[in-house]
Write a protein that holds these residues in place. Structure first.
Motif, PDB file in Angstrom:
ATOM      1  N   GLU A   1       0.807  -1.216   0.000  1.00  0.00           N
ATOM      2  CA  GLU A   1       0.000   0.000   0.000  1.00  0.00           C
ATOM      3  C   GLU A   1       0.842   1.269   0.000  1.00  0.00           C
ATOM      4  N   GLY A   2       2.157   1.139   0.182  1.00  0.00           N
ATOM      5  CA  GLY A   2       3.006   2.315   0.168  1.00  0.00           C
ATOM      6  C   GLY A   2       2.784   3.229   1.354  1.00  0.00           C
ATOM      7  N   LYS A   3       2.567   2.652   2.545  1.00  0.00           N
ATOM      8  CA  LYS A   3       2.335   3.446   3.750  1.00  0.00           C
ATOM      9  C   LYS A   3       3.188   2.908   4.884  1.00  0.00           C
ATOM     10  N   ILE A   4       3.506   3.808   5.817  1.00  0.00           N
ATOM     11  CA  ILE A   4       4.238   3.402   7.013  1.00  0.00           C
ATOM     12  C   ILE A   4       3.392   3.729   8.228  1.00  0.00           C
ATOM     13  N   SER A   5       3.654   3.020   9.314  1.00  0.00           N
ATOM     14  CA  SER A   5       2.872   3.160  10.533  1.00  0.00           C
ATOM     15  C   SER A   5       3.487   4.211  11.449  1.00  0.00           C
ATOM     16  N   TYR A   6       2.795   4.444  12.560  1.00  0.00           N
ATOM     17  CA  TYR A   6       3.299   5.382  13.553  1.00  0.00           C
ATOM     18  C   TYR A   6       4.617   4.885  14.138  1.00  0.00           C
ATOM     19  N   ALA A   7       4.739   3.566  14.330  1.00  0.00           N
ATOM     20  CA  ALA A   7       5.983   3.014  14.871  1.00  0.00           C
ATOM     21  C   ALA A   7       7.161   3.323  13.951  1.00  0.00           C
ATOM     22  N   ASP A   8       6.982   3.188  12.644  1.00  0.00           N
ATOM     23  CA  ASP A   8       8.050   3.534  11.709  1.00  0.00           C
ATOM     24  C   ASP A   8       8.370   5.027  11.743  1.00  0.00           C
ATOM     25  N   PHE A   9       7.344   5.831  11.979  1.00  0.00           N
ATOM     26  CA  PHE A   9       7.580   7.273  12.023  1.00  0.00           C
ATOM     27  C   PHE A   9       8.422   7.659  13.233  1.00  0.00           C
ATOM     28  N   VAL A  10       8.294   6.940  14.337  1.00  0.00           N
ATOM     29  CA  VAL A  10       9.134   7.219  15.506  1.00  0.00           C
ATOM     30  C   VAL A  10      10.605   7.070  15.133  1.00  0.00           C
ATOM     31  N   TRP A  11      10.939   5.996  14.440  1.00  0.00           N
ATOM     32  CA  TRP A  11      12.321   5.790  14.012  1.00  0.00           C
ATOM     33  C   TRP A  11      12.758   6.896  13.054  1.00  0.00           C
ATOM     34  N   PHE A  12      11.872   7.277  12.143  1.00  0.00           N
ATOM     35  CA  PHE A  12      12.229   8.309  11.168  1.00  0.00           C
ATOM     36  C   PHE A  12      12.520   9.636  11.849  1.00  0.00           C
TER      37      PHE A  12
END
Length: 577
Positions: free
Chosen positions: A371-382
């Motif tokens: 789907e080409g989306k990232i979750s909130y958990a991935d955003f924390v790392w980013f």
């Protein structure tokens, strides 16, 4: 192989495999045992140095290596006249008894003496144990005394059963930090029955003391699922839920249960970001020992202000991360796509880098690929990696993104690939861009790679200005900020010692102050004066913001969909531990 040429990782693994196959052959092991026995023989009989022939005969099992005077009857082959006669010559009629007798008896006596002496074992010296996966055993621990103290504590509870509220006293009786009470309660089965009996808890804790010899091994044993030897993210949920429910610094969250799951998710991702150095998604005892996580857990008892524990538990840091995510998540489905992430920090990050993030280089999960989306958990790392590019994890994060072919090194082609977009963006801003050749010279002088034309992860970790290097190739705003500063001033900032705030801590503190000021200005009864609000009132005001007026998933359900990073460590700088 030409001298000086370094084996590539795959070739080195094959060479190691062939060496192990050769070493495991029975003939190889017999040869090594014989060599070791011959080396150790001089240490056994210093007084027999005048008899080298018999000593060699006892050490070497191969008859071809024995002197002729030690061979058995009927040994073939002629011997020179100057040497002793073979034992088989005793049957000759021309050999008189005076000559034959002493030689035969003397040779036999020496051989028998050497055979009667036992041969030393293959390993003559015992190697002490040096690997303790569950901690080094301590002789000073008196398990019975600890159990007696626990039984006295349980005797103070009704029917000798402890509830979750009583587990703080039990944890102190066990010699553990206060906030181990949740894992202790769950490990003894308390979450199923609501209380723990003294017999069940003593049996559980005695087993822990017998098998686990340091805090890291004990903590992992209390949290892991049955049959596992490592921690995954779901294992931390009961522990962190107890912290949320009982820590005085998070008392204001009791009336906002919808924030619990997001706070727990944030803390778990920060734990794995810092502790899981192998990027395996599994925290082992060894990784836990090398980190400061258990020290921070112990500080929860001493520090009433949760915001002082900035490494993992700070509520202010969580609030900043979640607000940044909320600004990008316009449809509020807890997922963001590449267009959403590109709006971060006013489109400061290049589209090529955004595409690399969504390629799966540093993210995981089916939604990224399908789907080409990232979750909130991935955003924390980013976000943590974006705001502080000096930590080992952030350097690994951006190195994985820039390493297009995954060969473990950044080539000049890969650097030019990212720098092209920077030049186009500078041209659109009417700013003359530095030619790539000149920029490359500056970056090579900055990093000083060990191999010409290749920048490795080790080179960037050794460099003190890795943030300048990364911002040059994909963050236009920070690149311009660095250009306005002299390199000497950047080095002074990186060399500063003492309790200096990290880049992430500085960013989180500034953003939190801005968010609190905006919340204070948004409420008419506050009259715009932020100073009139106490820190507790500021947090409660933040919870009343529109960000809080939305449905949240329950903590177990939301965390169950979050996956950790699949990419195993393939570089020496990423120890598997």
């Amino acid at each position: 192989m030409p001298p000086g040429k370094v084996l590539q990782p795959v070739l080195k693994m094959k060479v190691d495999e062939l060496f192990l196959c050769w070493l495991s052959e029975s003939s190889t092991q017999a040869m090594l045992r014989d060599c070791l026995r011959r080396i150790q023989m001089p240490e056994r009989g210093a007084g027999d140095a005048e008899q080298p022939g018999p000593r060699l005969a006892a050490a070497a099992p191969d008859p071809a290596w024995r002197p002729r005077e030690c061979e058995g009857p009927g040994a073939p082959g002629p011997t020179p006249a100057s040497t002793a006669l073979p034992v088989g010559a005793a049957s000759s009629a021309r050999s008189g008894p005076p000559v034959r007798g002493p030689r035969r008896s003397g040779g036999t006596r020496v051989v028998q003496t050497r055979k009667e002496e036992p041969l030393p074992p293959a390993a003559s010296r015992s190697i002490p144990t040096f690997y303790f996966p569950r901690g080094r055993p301590q002789d000073t621990v008196n398990i019975d005394a600890v159990i007696t103290k626990i039984e006295r504590t349980f005797a103070q509870f009704p029917h000798e059963r402890a509830t979750i509220e009583d587990m703080g006293r039990v944890a102190k009786a066990c010699g553990c930090p206060l906030y181990w009470k949740g894992p202790l309660f769950c490990s003894a089965g308390g979450e199923r029955t609501g209380s723990v009996s003294v017999h069940k808890f003593v049996a559980m804790w005695r087993k822990v003391l017998q098998n686990c010899h340091d805090d890291a091994a004990k903590f992992v044993h209390l949290l892991v699922s049955p049959g596992c030897s490592y921690l995954v993210q779901e294992d931390f949920v009961p522990f962190l839920q107890d912290v949320v429910n009982t820590h005085p610094g998070l008392a204001f969250l009791k009336e906002a249960a919808e924030f619990h799951s997001r706070y727990i998710t944030t803390v778990i991702q920060r734990i794995f970001y810092t502790v899981n150095r192998s990027w395996s998604g599994r925290i082992t005892c060894a990784e836990l020992r090398r980190s400061t996580f258990l020290q921070n857990v112990a500080l929860l008892e001493e520090e009433a202000d949760i915001n002082q524990l900035t490494e993992f538990f700070s509520y202010e840091h969580f609030y900043v991360i979640y607000c940044k995510f909320w600004e990008l998540d316009t449809d509020h489905d807890l997922l963001i796509d590449a267009q959403d992430l590109a709006r971060h920090n006013d489109h400061a990050i290049s589209t090529k880098m955004i595409d690399r993030i969504f390629s799966g280089a540093v993210t995981r999960g089916k939604k990224v690929q399908k789907e080409g989306k990232i979750s909130y958990a991935d955003f924390v790392w980013f976000l943590i990696s974006e705001e502080d590019k000096k930590t080992p994890t952030s350097i690994e994060y951006w190195f994985r993104c820039m390493d297009l072919d995954g060969d473990g090194a950044l080539s000049m082609f890969e650097l030019e690939y990212f720098y092209e977009e920077q030049c186009r963006r500078l041209d659109s801003m009417a700013i003359e861009a530095l030619p790539f050749e000149d920029c490359l010279c500056q970056m090579l002088d900055l990093v000083k790679p060990q191999t010409e034309g290749r920048i490795t992860l080790q080179d960037l970790k050794r460099c003190k200005l890795a943030n300048v290097f990364f911002d040059t190739f994909f963050n236009i705003e920070k690149y311009l900020d660095h250009e306005q500063k002299e390199q000497a001033s950047l080095l002074r900032e990186s060399d500063s010692e003492g309790p200096e705030l990290s880049d992430w801590e500085r960013f989180a503190a500034e953003e939190y102050d801005i968010l609190v000021a905006e919340e204070a200005a948004g409420d008419p009864w506050e009259d715009g004066y932020e100073a009139e609000l106490s820190p507790m009132e500021q947090k409660l005001s933040a919870l009343r913001s529109p960000l809080a007026q939305r449905p949240f998933l329950e903590a177990p359900g939301s965390l169950g969909a979050v996956e950790l990073y699949e990419y195993e460590c393939g570089d020496d700088d990423l120890p598997p531990s």
